[in-house]
Write a protein that holds these residues in place. Structure first.
Motif, PDB file in Angstrom:
ATOM      1  N   ASP A   8       0.812  -1.215   0.000  1.00 29.95           N
ATOM      2  CA  ASP A   8       0.000   0.000   0.000  1.00 29.95           C
ATOM      3  C   ASP A   8       0.851   1.274   0.000  1.00 29.95           C
ATOM      4  OD1 ASP A   8      -2.921  -1.122   0.302  1.00 29.95           O
ATOM      5  OD2 ASP A   8      -1.640  -2.315   1.603  1.00 29.95           O
ATOM      6  N   HIS A  10       0.622   3.446  -2.377  1.00 30.84           N
ATOM      7  CA  HIS A  10      -0.384   4.444  -2.742  1.00 30.84           C
ATOM      8  C   HIS A  10       0.205   5.750  -3.260  1.00 30.84           C
ATOM      9  CE1 HIS A  10      -4.050   2.325  -2.039  1.00 30.84           C
ATOM     10  NE2 HIS A  10      -3.659   1.911  -0.855  1.00 30.84           N
ATOM     11  N   ASP A  42      -1.337  -2.314  -4.355  1.00 33.42           N
ATOM     12  CA  ASP A  42      -1.749  -0.916  -4.194  1.00 33.42           C
ATOM     13  C   ASP A  42      -0.541   0.028  -4.238  1.00 33.42           C
ATOM     14  OD1 ASP A  42      -4.396  -1.556  -4.256  1.00 33.42           O
ATOM     15  OD2 ASP A  42      -4.858  -0.896  -2.212  1.00 33.42           O
ATOM     16  N   HIS A  70      -6.593  -1.058  -5.913  1.00 34.83           N
ATOM     17  CA  HIS A  70      -6.388   0.242  -6.553  1.00 34.83           C
ATOM     18  C   HIS A  70      -5.585   0.125  -7.847  1.00 34.83           C
ATOM     19  CE1 HIS A  70      -8.060   3.156  -3.619  1.00 34.83           C
ATOM     20  NE2 HIS A  70      -7.972   2.096  -2.836  1.00 34.83           N
ATOM     21  N   HIS A 123      -2.428  -9.597  -1.934  1.00 33.57           N
ATOM     22  CA  HIS A 123      -2.762  -8.241  -1.486  1.00 33.57           C
ATOM     23  C   HIS A 123      -3.752  -8.248  -0.329  1.00 33.57           C
ATOM     24  CE1 HIS A 123      -3.563  -4.013  -1.387  1.00 33.57           C
ATOM     25  NE2 HIS A 123      -4.842  -4.184  -1.661  1.00 33.57           N
ATOM     26  N   HIS A 156      -3.540  -4.391   2.322  1.00 35.56           N
ATOM     27  CA  HIS A 156      -4.918  -4.001   2.084  1.00 35.56           C
ATOM     28  C   HIS A 156      -5.586  -3.254   3.236  1.00 35.56           C
ATOM     29  CE1 HIS A 156      -8.560  -3.940  -0.204  1.00 35.56           C
ATOM     30  NE2 HIS A 156      -9.206  -4.848   0.476  1.00 35.56           N
ATOM     31  N   HIS A 158      -3.993  -1.648   5.652  1.00 39.14           N
ATOM     32  CA  HIS A 158      -3.119  -0.541   6.055  1.00 39.14           C
ATOM     33  C   HIS A 158      -2.825  -0.571   7.558  1.00 39.14           C
ATOM     34  CE1 HIS A 158      -4.173   2.132   2.320  1.00 39.14           C
ATOM     35  NE2 HIS A 158      -4.316   0.854   2.033  1.00 39.14           N
TER      36      HIS A 158
HETATM   37 ZN   LIG Z   1      -4.549   0.097  -0.058  1.00 34.04          ZN
END
Ligand SMILES: [Zn+2]
Length: 257
Positions: A8, A10, A42, A70, A123, A156, A158
């Motif tokens: 993540d 991101h 992600d 994402h 994930h 996933h 976080h």
């Molecule tokens: Zn995420």
């Protein structure tokens, strides 16, 4: 082999670079650096630097990776209506930013769990690799029958966590104990159990701690080490404001939620 385990990201390059620098420089068991990166999905979404984060990870040749929701959304493989309003806006913005090389990278991400020796890498969950949130013991328990290795790495949510699954007398009687992260201490993974392990999020932590979360893993010794590193949240926030991204997503980074 020493692995840098991240999830993540991101599109938060400031956080990713701080994590990479920390992992390169951290002395552990008499040496520094790492041999491979395992990225649990992600890479894009929410943050202002999707192409740059992909380019940064591509600099590492030994780099296992899987697709997150994402990443899929950025490719148009998920219905944006599945996301909340701000996340939906981010999906559309990210789609506009991605260059052809980034799109090719995202298309190459596997949507099935990967296996590496004792580790399953996915994930969300081994049962639903892109979507399911393992955020409590009962969901973790339900997933115990969906991976065959001793350890399963997930992102996933976080939130850094370890779920210890111990078999019972009956197949249905798996017991689950949930552990929060202990930082900068060696955690031995071995035992008469299987584990679902989440390294937390690099780019958008959601456990009320704004610092970037990651882990180092010694594969042969099955040793895990959680790390938390400060990064300049304001740099990421300024880039998000300049790009006109949703204020709520900007603000949350400072609080880690
Ligand atoms: Zn995420």
């Amino acid at each position: 082999m020493r692995v840098l385990v991240i999830s993540d990201v991101h599109a938060n390059l400031t956080a990713l670079d701080e994590v990479l620098a920390d992992a390169v420089n951290m002395e552990w068991q008499g040496r520094t650096g790492f041999d491979a990166i395992w990225s649990l999905g992600d890479i894009v979404g929410y943050g202002p630097w999707p192409n740059e984060c992909i380019q940064r990870l591509q600099q590492f040749t030994d780099h296992l990776r899987v697709a997150g929701n994402h990443d899929w959304a950025a490719l148009g493989r998920l219905d944006v209506e599945e996301f909340n309003r701000e996340a939906r806006k981010m999906v559309l913005w990210t789609q506009q930013q991605l260059d052809p090389a980034s799109l090719a990278y995202l298309r190459g991400l596997p949507d099935r769990p990967l296996l590496h020796e004792a580790f399953t890498i996915t994930h969300a969950s081994p049962r639903q690799p892109v979507w399911e949130y393992i955020n409590n013991g009962s969901v973790a328990r339900e997933n115990s029958g969906y991976f065959d290795t001793p350890y399963c790495l997930v992102g996933h949510t976080h939130v850094p966590r370890i779920y210890r699954l111990t078999p019972g007398a009956e197949p249905a009687q798996v017991a689950c104990t949930v552990y929060g992260p202990v930082y900068d201490r060696d955690i031995s993974l071995t035992g008469p159990h299987s584990l679902i392990i989440n390294p937390g999020s690099v780019g958008q932590p959601r456990d009320n701690d704004p610092r970037a979360s990651y882990a180092l893993l010694d594969v042969e010794q099955a040793l895990w080490r959680y790390r938390r590193v400060r990064y300049d949240v304001e740099i990421t926030q300024a880039a998000m404001r300049k790009a006109g991204l949703p204020e709520r997503l900007i603000v949350r980074l400072a609080y880690g939620w």
